[in-house]
Design an enzyme around this catalytic site. Sequence first.
Site, PDB file in Angstrom:
ATOM      1  N   SER A  51     -11.199 -12.378  -4.625  1.00  0.00           N
ATOM      2  CA  SER A  51     -11.364 -12.322  -3.178  1.00  0.00           C
ATOM      3  C   SER A  51     -12.813 -12.619  -2.824  1.00  0.00           C
ATOM      4  O   SER A  51     -13.735 -12.088  -3.442  1.00  0.00           O
ATOM      5  CB  SER A  51     -10.977 -10.916  -2.702  1.00  0.00           C
ATOM      6  OG  SER A  51     -11.012 -10.840  -1.308  1.00  0.00           O
ATOM      7  N   HIS A  96      -7.541   1.143   1.474  1.00  0.00           N
ATOM      8  CA  HIS A  96      -7.233  -0.219   1.900  1.00  0.00           C
ATOM      9  C   HIS A  96      -6.078  -0.363   2.901  1.00  0.00           C
ATOM     10  O   HIS A  96      -5.971  -1.381   3.582  1.00  0.00           O
ATOM     11  CB  HIS A  96      -6.917  -1.035   0.637  1.00  0.00           C
ATOM     12  CG  HIS A  96      -7.300  -2.467   0.719  1.00  0.00           C
ATOM     13  ND1 HIS A  96      -7.246  -3.190   1.885  1.00  0.00           N
ATOM     14  CD2 HIS A  96      -7.762  -3.325  -0.223  1.00  0.00           C
ATOM     15  CE1 HIS A  96      -7.638  -4.427   1.644  1.00  0.00           C
ATOM     16  NE2 HIS A  96      -7.964  -4.531   0.380  1.00  0.00           N
ATOM     17  N   PRO A 128     -11.253  -0.491  -2.445  1.00  0.00           N
ATOM     18  CA  PRO A 128     -12.440  -1.233  -2.859  1.00  0.00           C
ATOM     19  C   PRO A 128     -13.726  -0.442  -2.650  1.00  0.00           C
ATOM     20  O   PRO A 128     -13.752   0.557  -1.911  1.00  0.00           O
ATOM     21  CB  PRO A 128     -12.438  -2.458  -1.942  1.00  0.00           C
ATOM     22  CG  PRO A 128     -11.110  -2.460  -1.256  1.00  0.00           C
ATOM     23  CD  PRO A 128     -10.676  -1.027  -1.209  1.00  0.00           C
ATOM     24  N   TYR A 179       0.796  -1.231   0.000  1.00  0.00           N
ATOM     25  CA  TYR A 179       0.000   0.000   0.000  1.00  0.00           C
ATOM     26  C   TYR A 179       0.833   1.288   0.000  1.00  0.00           C
ATOM     27  O   TYR A 179       0.763   2.078  -0.929  1.00  0.00           O
ATOM     28  CB  TYR A 179      -0.969  -0.013   1.190  1.00  0.00           C
ATOM     29  CG  TYR A 179      -1.904  -1.196   1.121  1.00  0.00           C
ATOM     30  CD1 TYR A 179      -2.866  -1.273   0.117  1.00  0.00           C
ATOM     31  CD2 TYR A 179      -1.798  -2.273   1.998  1.00  0.00           C
ATOM     32  CE1 TYR A 179      -3.704  -2.371   0.004  1.00  0.00           C
ATOM     33  CE2 TYR A 179      -2.634  -3.375   1.885  1.00  0.00           C
ATOM     34  CZ  TYR A 179      -3.582  -3.424   0.891  1.00  0.00           C
ATOM     35  OH  TYR A 179      -4.396  -4.508   0.769  1.00  0.00           O
TER      36      TYR A 179
HETATM   37  N1  COA Z   1     -19.166 -29.994   2.356  1.00  0.00           N
HETATM   38  C1  COA Z   1     -20.118 -29.245   2.898  1.00  0.00           C
HETATM   39  N2  COA Z   1     -19.903 -27.988   3.381  1.00  0.00           N
HETATM   40  C2  COA Z   1     -18.667 -27.501   3.260  1.00  0.00           C
HETATM   41  C3  COA Z   1     -17.610 -28.238   2.686  1.00  0.00           C
HETATM   42  C4  COA Z   1     -17.906 -29.552   2.217  1.00  0.00           C
HETATM   43  N3  COA Z   1     -16.974 -30.321   1.680  1.00  0.00           N
HETATM   44  N4  COA Z   1     -16.494 -27.494   2.712  1.00  0.00           N
HETATM   45  C5  COA Z   1     -16.820 -26.324   3.298  1.00  0.00           C
HETATM   46  N5  COA Z   1     -18.128 -26.337   3.638  1.00  0.00           N
HETATM   47  C6  COA Z   1     -18.881 -25.289   4.332  1.00  0.00           C
HETATM   48  C7  COA Z   1     -18.068 -24.690   5.457  1.00  0.00           C
HETATM   49  O1  COA Z   1     -18.209 -25.459   6.629  1.00  0.00           O
HETATM   50  C8  COA Z   1     -18.653 -23.314   5.577  1.00  0.00           C
HETATM   51  O2  COA Z   1     -19.873 -23.422   6.294  1.00  0.00           O
HETATM   52  P1  COA Z   1     -20.632 -22.153   6.946  1.00  0.00           P
HETATM   53  O3  COA Z   1     -21.330 -21.470   5.815  1.00  0.00           O
HETATM   54  O4  COA Z   1     -21.573 -22.781   7.886  1.00  0.00           O
HETATM   55  O5  COA Z   1     -19.576 -21.329   7.582  1.00  0.00           O
HETATM   56  C9  COA Z   1     -18.995 -22.949   4.147  1.00  0.00           C
HETATM   57  O6  COA Z   1     -19.110 -24.207   3.458  1.00  0.00           O
HETATM   58  C10 COA Z   1     -17.976 -22.079   3.473  1.00  0.00           C
HETATM   59  O7  COA Z   1     -16.722 -22.714   3.439  1.00  0.00           O
HETATM   60  P2  COA Z   1     -15.732 -22.551   2.203  1.00  0.00           P
HETATM   61  O8  COA Z   1     -16.490 -22.142   1.018  1.00  0.00           O
HETATM   62  O9  COA Z   1     -14.889 -23.778   2.094  1.00  0.00           O
HETATM   63  O10 COA Z   1     -14.777 -21.366   2.531  1.00  0.00           O
HETATM   64  P3  COA Z   1     -14.605 -20.369   3.734  1.00  0.00           P
HETATM   65  O11 COA Z   1     -15.879 -19.729   4.101  1.00  0.00           O
HETATM   66  O12 COA Z   1     -13.858 -21.102   4.771  1.00  0.00           O
HETATM   67  O13 COA Z   1     -13.723 -19.244   3.040  1.00  0.00           O
HETATM   68  C11 COA Z   1     -11.696 -18.123   2.541  1.00  0.00           C
HETATM   69  C12 COA Z   1     -12.466 -19.446   2.488  1.00  0.00           C
HETATM   70  C13 COA Z   1     -10.361 -18.294   1.863  1.00  0.00           C
HETATM   71  C14 COA Z   1     -12.497 -17.075   1.773  1.00  0.00           C
HETATM   72  C15 COA Z   1     -11.539 -17.705   4.021  1.00  0.00           C
HETATM   73  O14 COA Z   1     -10.723 -18.638   4.683  1.00  0.00           O
HETATM   74  C16 COA Z   1     -10.870 -16.369   4.203  1.00  0.00           C
HETATM   75  O15 COA Z   1      -9.674 -16.285   4.358  1.00  0.00           O
HETATM   76  N6  COA Z   1     -11.680 -15.290   4.202  1.00  0.00           N
HETATM   77  C17 COA Z   1     -11.189 -13.930   4.305  1.00  0.00           C
HETATM   78  C18 COA Z   1     -10.781 -13.440   2.931  1.00  0.00           C
HETATM   79  C19 COA Z   1     -10.458 -11.989   2.979  1.00  0.00           C
HETATM   80  O16 COA Z   1      -9.904 -11.493   3.939  1.00  0.00           O
HETATM   81  N7  COA Z   1     -10.848 -11.296   1.893  1.00  0.00           N
HETATM   82  C20 COA Z   1     -10.756  -9.866   1.824  1.00  0.00           C
HETATM   83  C21 COA Z   1      -9.398  -9.345   1.770  1.00  0.00           C
HETATM   84  S1  COA Z   1      -9.481  -7.614   1.838  1.00  0.00           S
HETATM   85  C1  HC5 Z   2     -15.063  -4.845   0.266  1.00  0.00           C
HETATM   86  C2  HC5 Z   2     -14.231  -5.995  -0.130  1.00  0.00           C
HETATM   87  C3  HC5 Z   2     -12.859  -5.640  -0.464  1.00  0.00           C
HETATM   88  C4  HC5 Z   2     -11.942  -6.777  -0.743  1.00  0.00           C
HETATM   89  C5  HC5 Z   2     -10.583  -6.272  -0.992  1.00  0.00           C
HETATM   90  C6  HC5 Z   2      -9.552  -7.330  -1.180  1.00  0.00           C
HETATM   91  O1  HC5 Z   2      -9.829  -8.481  -1.273  1.00  0.00           O
HETATM   92  O2  HC5 Z   2      -8.297  -6.895  -1.241  1.00  0.00           O
HETATM   93  C7  HC5 Z   2      -7.215  -7.830  -1.345  1.00  0.00           C
HETATM   94  C8  HC5 Z   2      -6.397  -7.750  -0.077  1.00  0.00           C
HETATM   95  C9  HC5 Z   2      -5.357  -8.769   0.065  1.00  0.00           C
HETATM   96  O3  HC5 Z   2      -4.374  -8.503   0.739  1.00  0.00           O
HETATM   97  O4  HC5 Z   2      -5.483  -9.867  -0.463  1.00  0.00           O
HETATM   98  C10 HC5 Z   2      -6.366  -7.419  -2.515  1.00  0.00           C
HETATM   99  N1  HC5 Z   2      -6.938  -7.638  -3.853  1.00  0.00           N
HETATM  100  C11 HC5 Z   2      -7.987  -6.669  -4.146  1.00  0.00           C
HETATM  101  C12 HC5 Z   2      -5.838  -7.447  -4.806  1.00  0.00           C
HETATM  102  C13 HC5 Z   2      -7.477  -9.005  -4.026  1.00  0.00           C
END
Ligand code: COA
Ligand code: HC5
Length: 628
Positions: free
Chosen positions: A556, A345, A122, A109
């Site tokens: 994402s 961000h 975002p 950033y």
């Molecule tokens: N059978 C049935 N259900 C399943 C399954 C399977 N084989 N595998 C997973 N599921 C269920 C999970 O138990 C979960 O249930 P819930 O809805 O009751 O919580 C649901 O399906 C979702 O799981 P899944 O799709 O595998 O992924 P997740 O929700 O664990 O998400 C990431 C994965 C990578 C998105 C998450 O770990 C993460 O890091 N999120 C943050 C991302 C982030 O910060 N983004 C923005 C950046 S700015």
């Molecule tokens: C309102 C949702 C914003 C999501 C933003 C996001 O996922 O940013 C990522 C952050 C990171 O460190 O993975 C970066 N990305 C936009 C390049 C995927």
Amino acid sequence: MFAVFVRSALRPGMVRPCRLVRPATQIPERSLVHQEGLPKLPVPPLKQTCERYLAALGPIVSEEELEHTRQLVNEFLKGGVGERLQKGLERRARKTDNWLSEWWMQSAYLDCRMPVAVYTSPGVVLPRMHFQDRQGQMRFAAKLIAGVLDFKRMIDTETLPVEYLSRQPLCMDQYYQILSSCRIPGPKRDTVMNHAIGITTPTHITVVHNFQFFVLDVYNSDGTPLTVDQLYMQLEKIWNSSLQTNKEPVGILTSQHRNTWGKAYNNLIKDKTNKESVRAIQKSIFTVCLDAPMPRVSDEMYQSRVAAQMLHGGGARWNSGNRWFDKTLQFIVGEDGTCGLMYEHAPAEGPPIVFLIDYVVNYMRKTEMVRSPMVPLVMPQKLRFNITPEIKRDIDRAKQNMNIMVHDLDVKVLMFSHFGKLVPKQHKLSPDAFVQMAFQLAYFRMYDICCSTYESASLRMFKYGRTDGIRVTTEESSKFVMAMQDPAKKNTERMELLREAVEKHKQNTYDAIHGQGIDRHLLGLKMVGIEDLTSMPEIFMDTSFAVAQHFNLSTSQVGSKTDCVMCFGPMVPDGYGVCYNPMDEHINIAITAFNSCEETHAAKFAQAVEDALLDLRALLEDTATAKQ
Ligand code: COA
Ligand code: HC5
């Protein structure tokens, strides 16, 4: 369990505006128990990362490139360089709370010189509101402000519930970075200033209407927040004092390339009045942008148009001057019923922002406007700017560049309504992995190759954790997409390959969120290399490394309770930004690309994603019936 945090902590890259921080003795014990109890981000084993890196290159580089990289990795491992960097990183990990967070904040950033608008900030689109006039706009904005202040109360009283991921408690630090903070441009590197840390914390927000900024005090002298009714009356005063539409859009300066803005900033704040006005915006708890109505579009185009409005404001003629892009949180409420937000961000990831949104939307649903006793409130203060010819020239340049960015951004929102995450769950597949495989298939169908694909993974299980990347394109995913395109393959074989690809993705996700990802470790080793001032190890100068970092698909998942659309720009000039919000019965997906790239096309990719999702479901159903 209730969380909370040590507000005295100054995060990397942040500047302390006030001298005094909260004395450690005042920190409630339970907050320390939670925050201090979080594990430290580990440094993964060197050999493991090298092996995983080579495996990740398999489907995205040529066999010759891979062979060359194998040799470089071998030398890196055996020749002592890797070992030396790894030791340096382990030393840093022992000495700091989080070996990565400062480097990440800087490299992702604060060092990044591209404009924050479109390139890093975002946007979030809230469900369409049914108001079409200024009363509706202001009523909505007043409730929204009250909702955010209620959320702030949880932060201030330290009653924010701790979040969990895979049953692990998460670091809550980011919640303390999103209010009363602002990015400040610097000549080479920016900083983030957090005013929530000092003893006298801000009590005002900024409101911008027709490019004119106002300070709105949102607390009474007894410390209680203004009621919705009072906020409405104050917003009305602001509206009525900013009817002129010919004002210079000073805020548009913040949309510039960071070096350009850095120079313009120094010039702008030479004037005392300007400096005070800028400080008032920077210090404010958050900003509310009361946007002018945008040109009407068809229902089909509406979501894409609003997503673009959240990312850049629509251009100099429309609402791009109605922003302070450096401000961490800006809520956007249009006179035509559009609403959402954009955020800078650097201080935080999407999930805390979305948690705040879900809370505020719920608050707004419950809250009615009640008539408050007519206590006269002071007129919100209009922020003055003295526009010299030089500043005027900077504003004109910023307008031109903004219009170029607006024309270059291609946005398509796909409200995929055929099914949501319940379908993959019924078939015992991870919904996230399933959706990612649809993106892989869509890309392969359009380009006949696999590309480097990034998915954000949360590192918040660790103290001050931010993100690592999940490398979505794997040997397994590439076999699957090829089988889907091979008419000779049977559905049972394809299904088997899909299961393997999904399992691999689940494993990679598990590794990434548990601090065993590839990308941040490689970044750490590279940073130790840079700080050592010795020559850069060859693995970082290699074509394969450049290909691996060139994320044509930047994705994402950000889930929310509210039916909102989240969006961000692509990471590379010839790539796509794909943000998706899987709900039980439908999936909201925002796709961005650049018009200047001949090869990319957001709407075509959206169509390919829709087809791929439908084909995946058909595959699940076909193979499930075949089994019976
Ligand atoms: N059978 C049935 N259900 C399943 C399954 C399977 N084989 N595998 C997973 N599921 C269920 C999970 O138990 C979960 O249930 P819930 O809805 O009751 O919580 C649901 O399906 C979702 O799981 P899944 O799709 O595998 O992924 P997740 O929700 O664990 O998400 C990431 C994965 C990578 C998105 C998450 O770990 C993460 O890091 N999120 C943050 C991302 C982030 O910060 N983004 C923005 C950046 S700015
Ligand atoms: C309102 C949702 C914003 C999501 C933003 C996001 O996922 O940013 C990522 C952050 C990171 O460190 O993975 C970066 N990305 C936009 C390049 C995927």
